[in-house]
Design an enzyme around this catalytic site. Sequence first.
Site, PDB file in Angstrom:
ATOM      1  CD  GLU A 189      -1.630   2.170   2.069  1.00  0.00           C
ATOM      2  OE1 GLU A 189      -1.090   3.128   1.468  1.00  0.00           O
ATOM      3  OE2 GLU A 189      -1.859   2.169   3.289  1.00  0.00           O
ATOM      4  CB  CYS A 241      -1.708   6.291   3.026  1.00  0.00           C
ATOM      5  SG  CYS A 241      -2.607   5.348   4.235  1.00  0.00           S
TER       6      CYS A 241
END
Lengths: 527, 527
Positions: free
Chosen positions: B264, B301
């Site tokens: 990720e 993120c």
Amino acid sequence: MISGANYIGSELSKKGDKQFNTFDPKLNLPTEWAFQEANEEEIMEAATLAKSAFVTYREFSGKRKAEFLRAIAEEIDNLGDALIEVYTQESGLPAGRAAGERGRTMGQLRAFADLLEEGSWVEASIDTAQPDRQPMPKVDIRKMLCPLGPIVVFGASNFPLAFSTAGGDTASALASGCPVIVKSHPMHAGTGEMVASAIIKAAQRTGMPNGVFSNLNSSGIEVGRQLVMHPAVKGVGFTGSIKGGTALYRLANERPEPIPVFAEMGSVNPIVVLPSALTENGDNWAKQYAGSIVLGAGQFCTNPGLILAMKSTALDAFISTLGKEISTLEPTCMLHPNIHSNYEKGKKELSAQATVDMVADYETAVSPNVGQQRVLTVNGANFLRNTKLHQEVFGPFSIVVRCADAQELEAILAKLEGQLTGTVLGNNTELAKYKSMVDTLQNKVGRIIFNGVPTGVEVCPSMQHGGPFPAATDSRFTSVGTGAIRRWVRPVSYQNWPSEYLPEALRNENPLGIMRVVDGIHTNNKI
Amino acid sequence: MISGANYIGSELSKKGDKQFNTFDPKLNLPTEWAFQEANEEEIMEAATLAKSAFVTYREFSGKRKAEFLRAIAEEIDNLGDALIEVYTQESGLPAGRAAGERGRTMGQLRAFADLLEEGSWVEASIDTAQPDRQPMPKVDIRKMLCPLGPIVVFGASNFPLAFSTAGGDTASALASGCPVIVKSHPMHAGTGEMVASAIIKAAQRTGMPNGVFSNLNSSGIEVGRQLVMHPAVKGVGFTGSIKGGTALYRLANERPEPIPVFAEMGSVNPIVVLPSALTENGDNWAKQYAGSIVLGAGQFCTNPGLILAMKSTALDAFISTLGKEISTLEPTCMLHPNIHSNYEKGKKELSAQATVDMVADYETAVSPNVGQQRVLTVNGANFLRNTKLHQEVFGPFSIVVRCADAQELEAILAKLEGQLTGTVLGNNTELAKYKSMVDTLQNKVGRIIFNGVPTGVEVCPSMQHGGPFPAATDSRFTSVGTGAIRRWVRPVSYQNWPSEYLPEALRNENPLGIMRVVDGIHTNNKI
């Protein structure tokens, strides 16, 4: 009837300057059909058209996509005997096999249509809001599977229908909502063009966007390479050799934007014959396995290439019967001179290994390109030492390994690479007695079989056709059965989205009536 | 309390000759804690131990694995304030955040324990035999998800608890039946060691095999590289930079046996502000977004790094309010001097682009390593032209793009790379009016949000945290929520297998009482 052109969407296109003919392996001569290899311009056109088709096609309801898939099956059926004739000439396979494979291909298309009409395959999951939750309110989040984008499908040499133009990869990708560009297999480009014409007809009569399907001819690797590298392409399906599949996989991973490649590749499909199977049923298994090894000239990814058992007089008898039985079977024509010569090469290389003995061989002078079966035997210690013997030989070939004991047999299983299938022959008591051995086998394979043969792959929801590398590039997916759709989709979550603007699968009233997981409970109720 | 050693299973080990200290970014000084970097021998030991632990661990019932996960949560809780103290020193993050993240970490472990106890996550699918089917009988085939093998988890810099040692990757892998080797993040190796000790305690008291968990220290890339290349390792979880994640992904694909890497990575998380959101609610959104941009020094993120809207006086007012609001917020300490200097570098580089204007900046002299927020603005045409502006700047930074019209805004969305999230602010009517724009956004993201902020990622079954590359290396999986378990498992089919020797999930009597698909029907009935 066969134009030799590429289909760029619904357009027949011949812009390139390279031609090739398909080959009749029985006559050992090229066929009359010449094909125009796709050039760079045509590749770009197909990719661009697929990208624009995706914008509308991805939003089509399951019902509309199902109509399209059913229409493809109908149009394939409408091709009639002409399709069977081209298939048999281009593959050397008999008409019965061609008809069976056509039935399987139409069956797969209809199985995906059923899946779409039922609708629950999108794995709808809903977590409703909890505005009063402490210390933080919980928002409404809903998830479902959405298509990736245009998919490139490589036709397989050994399944001109069921794993090529309208085969399992194409059917599952179209079902998911992804346009498909087929890189037609050069050994059966005529069969491919006929099936492509059926898909295009079906697309037109069910109102699909142009570009939802294209079919490109190519005798080399360049067209496939360019397709995999094209930025519009979002996934790849391939059935074939370890070398070819691994090369595509690595190529796709080197793209600026890597994309998933599902390649179903090689396998020797080990068979573990436990003592009771030899003492109680040895002759019967020897007969069945002789048939399984030779079936379709051994040109199946599930062909049993490795038989493992513990030394005993019953094993000697099994080997002897297997040898006799396999010698009675008539060898048949292989798909292409290249496949035949690769088979002969592999067979000779393994037969020439020290410590290997011949069990049965078929060496009568026969027609060209016939795959003459061979079975070898070797003891466990020598097999363990010599990993050359672990390789797949694509064709009617198998090795029987005589193991010193259960420990040695398990050590061999532990050393094997990943496999599509593994098979255990025995009785229930032995499943308990040899549990550790069976577990070792299970951990190497995608499908484990008890008292059966690995050939014959049922198309159903519970089928897993794939396995740890090099059986497949990603063991988490299957290429056979309705589960194959999972390769071409990704989950998307909608957070705090107004119900009436959600995809139907996620709306409160559950208009599709599908099974969903709502706040952790499986239900097809509305919210 | 902190030994600085590696955990090779339950053994503390210090065989290497390299040491490093963690760093206190608030004091701008190394901490007192020195860590021994794992050497090659220790890496081999951890991998071998994980491989042998897998043989037993993969067969443990859901109930036993759930006990283990719950025990980990308890042991983390038992670490008490000492854990919070080490966490805050090593990260510069406040104690409140540390406590919140600890709660989230324990919550994740318990969510996976719940999933295991419920049991339906294995996706059991059963197609019963039809011995009388024509032309061929149908054999019994049953499929379920089985664990891949040892998984390597890389700790994330920005989540010392929830995405590191016992975070989402570890919890999901252990839940699936896979042993885990953590490559501890060097910025919070002390926090990591404490959590590792909790996992080891939990493993011991619930009777897990030694090697089910190991924790290796490393300040460079070599330990991670060797782990990913080790043949016993079957999958990798990573949260971090695009550069780091892509390098691991490509490394794993070059192995003789490629393995899946779920990384990720980066995202700018575009926000589309539709006209009504500006005219009716502009001030409120400006305030909320100022908070979302600065939250946790922007080290998420899902930080909103890109705000897109069509030119209007309401947009001018929004930008002005956003600028004012963001200037009132106190900037906070970043995780490490390296992260701080990368932030400063990225911020300066983007600010120096021609045609870019400053909206708000925070330049008061402050303590070391504080991430001073900045917001820039640029017009759509210039943004489209200059892809440097599309890059993520990890920290409290955002760009507002003033688009000429809806077409330009959609063109920008179409040109963006894959994203973790996309957000739409507006009203329901606008969702219909700007449908094409919203669809373009949805096709780029893993999660799409209406009238909210992307920060704050709910841990629930319907969460998708992942997205098209480079948001993640494989958009078909999530790293947050119970769906994360799907990364570490593969389907295995059992064909013609006697019911009593099947895994419990597949037996006729359905002893686990789970939801299964039997001959196409969802049911928890027995057969």
